[in-house]
Write a protein that holds these residues in place. Structure first.
Motif, PDB file in Angstrom:
ATOM      1  N   LYS A  30       0.752   7.891  -0.959  1.00 13.03           N
ATOM      2  CA  LYS A  30      -0.304   6.812  -1.812  1.00 13.03           C
ATOM      3  C   LYS A  30      -0.853   4.817  -1.094  1.00 13.03           C
ATOM      4  N   ARG A  31      -0.114   5.416  -0.173  1.00  9.72           N
ATOM      5  CA  ARG A  31       0.031   3.236   0.413  1.00  9.72           C
ATOM      6  C   ARG A  31      -1.077   3.714   1.398  1.00  9.72           C
ATOM      7  N   LEU A  32      -1.100   5.330   2.100  1.00 11.92           N
ATOM      8  CA  LEU A  32      -2.624   5.342   2.448  1.00 11.92           C
ATOM      9  C   LEU A  32      -3.941   4.929   2.307  1.00 11.92           C
ATOM     10  N   VAL A  33      -4.584   3.799   3.490  1.00  9.72           N
ATOM     11  CA  VAL A  33      -6.136   2.779   3.300  1.00  9.72           C
ATOM     12  C   VAL A  33      -6.836   3.770   4.837  1.00  9.72           C
ATOM     13  N   SER A  34      -7.947   4.029   4.144  1.00 12.33           N
ATOM     14  CA  SER A  34      -8.610   3.531   5.294  1.00 12.33           C
ATOM     15  C   SER A  34      -8.708   2.436   6.667  1.00 12.33           C
ATOM     16  N   ALA A  35      -8.285   2.463   7.522  1.00 12.32           N
ATOM     17  CA  ALA A  35      -8.969   1.592   8.381  1.00 12.32           C
ATOM     18  C   ALA A  35     -10.155   1.022   9.250  1.00 12.32           C
ATOM     19  N   GLU A  36     -11.655   1.671   8.439  1.00  8.23           N
ATOM     20  CA  GLU A  36     -12.922   1.276   9.199  1.00  8.23           C
ATOM     21  C   GLU A  36     -13.205  -0.237   8.898  1.00  8.23           C
ATOM     22  N   GLU A  37     -12.892  -1.102   8.448  1.00 11.01           N
ATOM     23  CA  GLU A  37     -12.785  -2.755   8.708  1.00 11.01           C
ATOM     24  C   GLU A  37     -12.520  -2.776   9.654  1.00 11.01           C
ATOM     25  N   PRO A  63       5.922  -0.793   4.484  1.00  5.94           N
ATOM     26  CA  PRO A  63       3.951  -1.597   4.209  1.00  5.94           C
ATOM     27  C   PRO A  63       3.504  -0.883   3.019  1.00  5.94           C
ATOM     28  N   GLN A  64       2.723  -2.146   2.744  1.00  3.18           N
ATOM     29  CA  GLN A  64       2.437  -1.348   0.950  1.00  3.18           C
ATOM     30  C   GLN A  64       1.177  -0.830   1.493  1.00  3.18           C
ATOM     31  N   ARG A  65       0.172  -1.750   2.328  1.00  2.42           N
ATOM     32  CA  ARG A  65      -1.254  -1.084   3.009  1.00  2.42           C
ATOM     33  C   ARG A  65      -1.040  -0.990   4.926  1.00  2.42           C
ATOM     34  N   ILE A  66      -1.169   0.845   4.637  1.00  2.00           N
ATOM     35  CA  ILE A  66      -0.968   1.862   5.961  1.00  2.00           C
ATOM     36  C   ILE A  66      -2.586   2.225   6.254  1.00  2.00           C
ATOM     37  N   GLY A  67      -2.898   1.532   7.422  1.00  2.00           N
ATOM     38  CA  GLY A  67      -4.173   1.635   7.498  1.00  2.00           C
ATOM     39  C   GLY A  67      -4.434   3.128   8.499  1.00  2.00           C
ATOM     40  N   ILE A  68      -5.094   4.057   8.151  1.00  2.00           N
ATOM     41  CA  ILE A  68      -4.958   5.093   8.961  1.00  2.00           C
ATOM     42  C   ILE A  68      -6.891   5.484   9.469  1.00  2.00           C
ATOM     43  N   LEU A 116      -7.832 -10.145  12.607  1.00  2.00           N
ATOM     44  CA  LEU A 116      -7.426  -9.521  12.220  1.00  2.00           C
ATOM     45  C   LEU A 116      -6.837  -8.891  10.867  1.00  2.00           C
ATOM     46  N   MET A 117      -5.786  -7.590  11.180  1.00  2.00           N
ATOM     47  CA  MET A 117      -5.202  -6.691  10.078  1.00  2.00           C
ATOM     48  C   MET A 117      -4.544  -7.591   9.218  1.00  2.00           C
ATOM     49  N   ALA A 118      -4.442  -9.065   9.088  1.00  2.00           N
ATOM     50  CA  ALA A 118      -4.244  -9.768   7.726  1.00  2.00           C
ATOM     51  C   ALA A 118      -5.537 -10.148   7.519  1.00  2.00           C
ATOM     52  N   GLU A 119      -6.606 -10.477   8.048  1.00  2.00           N
ATOM     53  CA  GLU A 119      -8.113 -10.805   6.589  1.00  2.00           C
ATOM     54  C   GLU A 119      -8.680  -9.846   6.461  1.00  2.00           C
ATOM     55  N   THR A 120      -8.286  -7.994   6.722  1.00  2.00           N
ATOM     56  CA  THR A 120      -8.689  -6.646   6.086  1.00  2.00           C
ATOM     57  C   THR A 120      -7.272  -6.367   5.405  1.00  2.00           C
ATOM     58  N   ASN A 121      -6.316  -6.469   5.567  1.00  2.00           N
ATOM     59  CA  ASN A 121      -5.059  -6.523   4.147  1.00  2.00           C
ATOM     60  C   ASN A 121      -4.302  -5.410   5.248  1.00  2.00           C
ATOM     61  N   ILE A 122      -3.930  -5.025   6.603  1.00  2.00           N
ATOM     62  CA  ILE A 122      -3.174  -4.077   6.873  1.00  2.00           C
ATOM     63  C   ILE A 122      -2.065  -4.467   7.509  1.00  2.00           C
ATOM     64  N   ASP A 123      -1.275  -3.984   6.307  1.00  9.38           N
ATOM     65  CA  ASP A 123       0.211  -4.366   6.694  1.00  9.38           C
ATOM     66  C   ASP A 123       0.611  -3.038   8.549  1.00  9.38           C
ATOM     67  N   LEU A 124      -0.030  -1.954   8.574  1.00  7.36           N
ATOM     68  CA  LEU A 124       0.482  -1.177   9.517  1.00  7.36           C
ATOM     69  C   LEU A 124      -1.081  -0.059  10.042  1.00  7.36           C
ATOM     70  N   TRP A 125      -1.082  -0.576  11.131  1.00  6.41           N
ATOM     71  CA  TRP A 125      -1.835   0.304  11.434  1.00  6.41           C
ATOM     72  C   TRP A 125      -1.672   1.930  12.522  1.00  6.41           C
ATOM     73  N   LEU A 126      -2.245   2.553  12.042  1.00  7.45           N
ATOM     74  CA  LEU A 126      -2.029   3.470  12.766  1.00  7.45           C
ATOM     75  C   LEU A 126      -2.871   4.232  13.444  1.00  7.45           C
ATOM     76  N   VAL A 127      -2.371   4.398  14.908  1.00 12.85           N
ATOM     77  CA  VAL A 127      -3.517   5.042  15.514  1.00 12.85           C
ATOM     78  C   VAL A 127      -2.818   6.471  16.576  1.00 12.85           C
ATOM     79  N   MET A 128      -3.252   7.329  16.030  1.00 19.41           N
ATOM     80  CA  MET A 128      -2.854   9.117  16.582  1.00 19.41           C
ATOM     81  C   MET A 128      -3.414  10.030  17.045  1.00 19.41           C
TER      82      MET A 128
END
Length: 461
Positions: free
Chosen positions: A189-196, A154-159, A66-78
């Motif tokens: 600048k690399r923070l993106v929504s991880a909603e998908e 990471p290039q895309r950091i999902g929050i 799922l991380m590969a499909e949604t192009n998320i290198d790093l997912w943060l859950v806080m």
């Protein structure tokens, strides 16, 4: 003896995973619908192992994909205690009851396609998490998180920030501000929504969960069968509220968590069910000749159910449900068939709704469709297929596409004019949990095709 039963149940679950009982859901539904459920429910301690095993398998089999499909290198859950992210409990090993102080979970998609589960947390979790930092100083904790992210680059950091999906909007404003304080501007600048990623994580069921799900649903169905029986209902005495509270109490005795108060209602001749009433429900003392309906939901082994079934109270001289009502239920099953045959990978919830309505109207079936995904939550994210108060297109949620290996509460109703009631309408309200495997919809523990019957099997002479 009790421990032996728990071991046997766990073995059965594992056999299901291996495919040795692939047709078990239909067999269970037919042979054990009214069987006592108590011995089949693990105690609190015994639930930890299967829950954690399924979680670990999700990390290995599902999260990298799922991380590969949604192009998320790093997912943060806080999360913080009392303000846990909605996905928090799907990501932490049991027995965990809360986010102690400030909890930081980090998922890093590596070049080899695997995911490292990391924690920056006062209290380390252990397997499968690698503790990057532990201690008691909050400022040091945040600095450790910032240093870790900088090191991983990471290039895309999902929050977890989302306007449209509550389940993907768990990052609080306070935590978001602290995160920005420790990130260099180029990383910010690399923070993106991880909603998908969040929606796909929550809606997808791995093979191990699909194997366990029939058992969970069957527990709910067995209690409904018990509630809609002469064991519980005395016509002329028992109320719909009495039955609802019996069901609630029975789940409590079985140590099964309810996620909403069970609902029981009735329909009867003389109380019309007009077309503009989507539910047509009455409460009160149950009488012979009443049509009963219940809606219940439990969660067990992290999987939730949502089930609606129908019952009938025999009148004096009756030994079976009247044919008119059997015909009505058959129409309800036909509506279900129209809905489930409309499931195709890639179609949106709105498209599936439109196709279902086209098929039903083509056969003159008056129906209402309000089907939703289910899993870690009773009302889970994914494609909404109609809503009880909106039979047109649902924006955003109805536009979500259908993916394989997802579960749904096949929910809705049909209205049928009963000749035995002089043309008065009755609502057949049905809901059963089903899996979509990418090609077909499979009811996890069967579906209702016959009324529950309250009364003696043989009417008195």
């Amino acid at each position: 003896m009790k421990n032996i039963l728990h071991i046997r149940l766990f073995v059965v679950m594992m056999l299901l995973v291996s495919g040795m009982a692939s047709n078990s859901s239909q067999a269970i539904a037919k042979s054990q619908l009214t069987a006592p459920a108590a011995a089949a429910v693990l105690d609190q301690r015994s639930r930890v192992s299967p829950e954690n095993q399924m979680m670990n398998e999700r990390f290995k089999k599902l999260l990298p994909k799922l991380m590969a499909e949604t192009n998320i290198d790093l997912w943060l859950v806080m999360a913080r205690e009392y303000a846990e992210d909605p996905v928090f409990f799907s990501l932490v090993p049991q027995p965990v009851f809360a986010a102690r102080r400030t909890t930081m979970l980090i998922y890093h998609l590596k070049d080899d396609g695997s995911v490292d589960a990391l924690s920056v947390n006062t209290y380390p979790f252990g397997v499968p998490y690698k503790s990057v930092w532990s201690g008691g100083d909050l400022d040091e904790q945040w600095q450790a998180l910032g240093a870790l992210i900088k090191d991983l680059d990471p290039q895309r950091i999902g929050i977890n920030s989302s306007r449209n999906w509550p389940v993907a909007d768990g990052l609080t404003e306070g935590l978001h501000k602290r995160l920005l304080e420790v990130l260099p501007s180029d990383l910010e600048k690399r923070l993106v929504s991880a909603e998908e990623l969040v929606v796909r994580w929550v809606e997808t069921r791995i093979a191990e969960e699909q194997a366990v799900y029939p058992h969970v649903v069957q527990l709910a169905r067995a209690v409904i069968a018990e509630g809609f029986s002469s064991k519980v209902i005395t016509p002329g005495v028992t109320t719909t509220e009495d039955v609802a509270w019996f069901i609630r109490q029975r789940f409590h005795e079985l140590d099964l968590q309810v996620w909403f108060m069970p609902y029981v209602n009735l329909q009867r001749a003389g109380i019309d069910c007009p077309s503009d009433n989507p539910f047509c429900a009455t409460s009160g003392v149950i009488q012979p000749g009443d049509v009963l309906h219940t809606d219940v939901g439990i969660c067990y082994l992290k999987l939730c159910t949502d089930t609606q079934e129908m019952g009938y109270v025999l009148k004096q001289g009756e030994s079976d449900v009247p044919q008119d009502l059997k015909d009505a239920l058959a129409i309800g099953n036909k509506w279900q068939d129209h809905l489930t045959s409309s499931f195709k990978t890639g179609l949106t919830g709105n498209q599936i709704l439109a196709e279902t309505q086209r098929k039903a109207k083509g056969e003159g079936i008056e129906s209402s469709t309000y089907t939703h995904p289910i899993g870690f939550f009773g009302h889970a994210p994914g494609p909404t297929i109609g809503m009880w108060d909106n039979q047109d297109e649902t924006p955003i949620r109805g536009d979500w596409p259908l993916y394989p290996n997802t579960a749904y509460a096949i929910e809705g109703n049909i209205r049928y004019e009963l000749p035995m009631w002089n043309g008065q309408g009755v609502r057949i309200k049905l809901e059963q949990v089903a899996m979509f495997d990418g090609e077909r919809v499979i009811y996890t523990a069967g579906r209702q095709t016959r009324f529950h019957v309250v009364g003696p099997k043989t009417a008195p002479q």
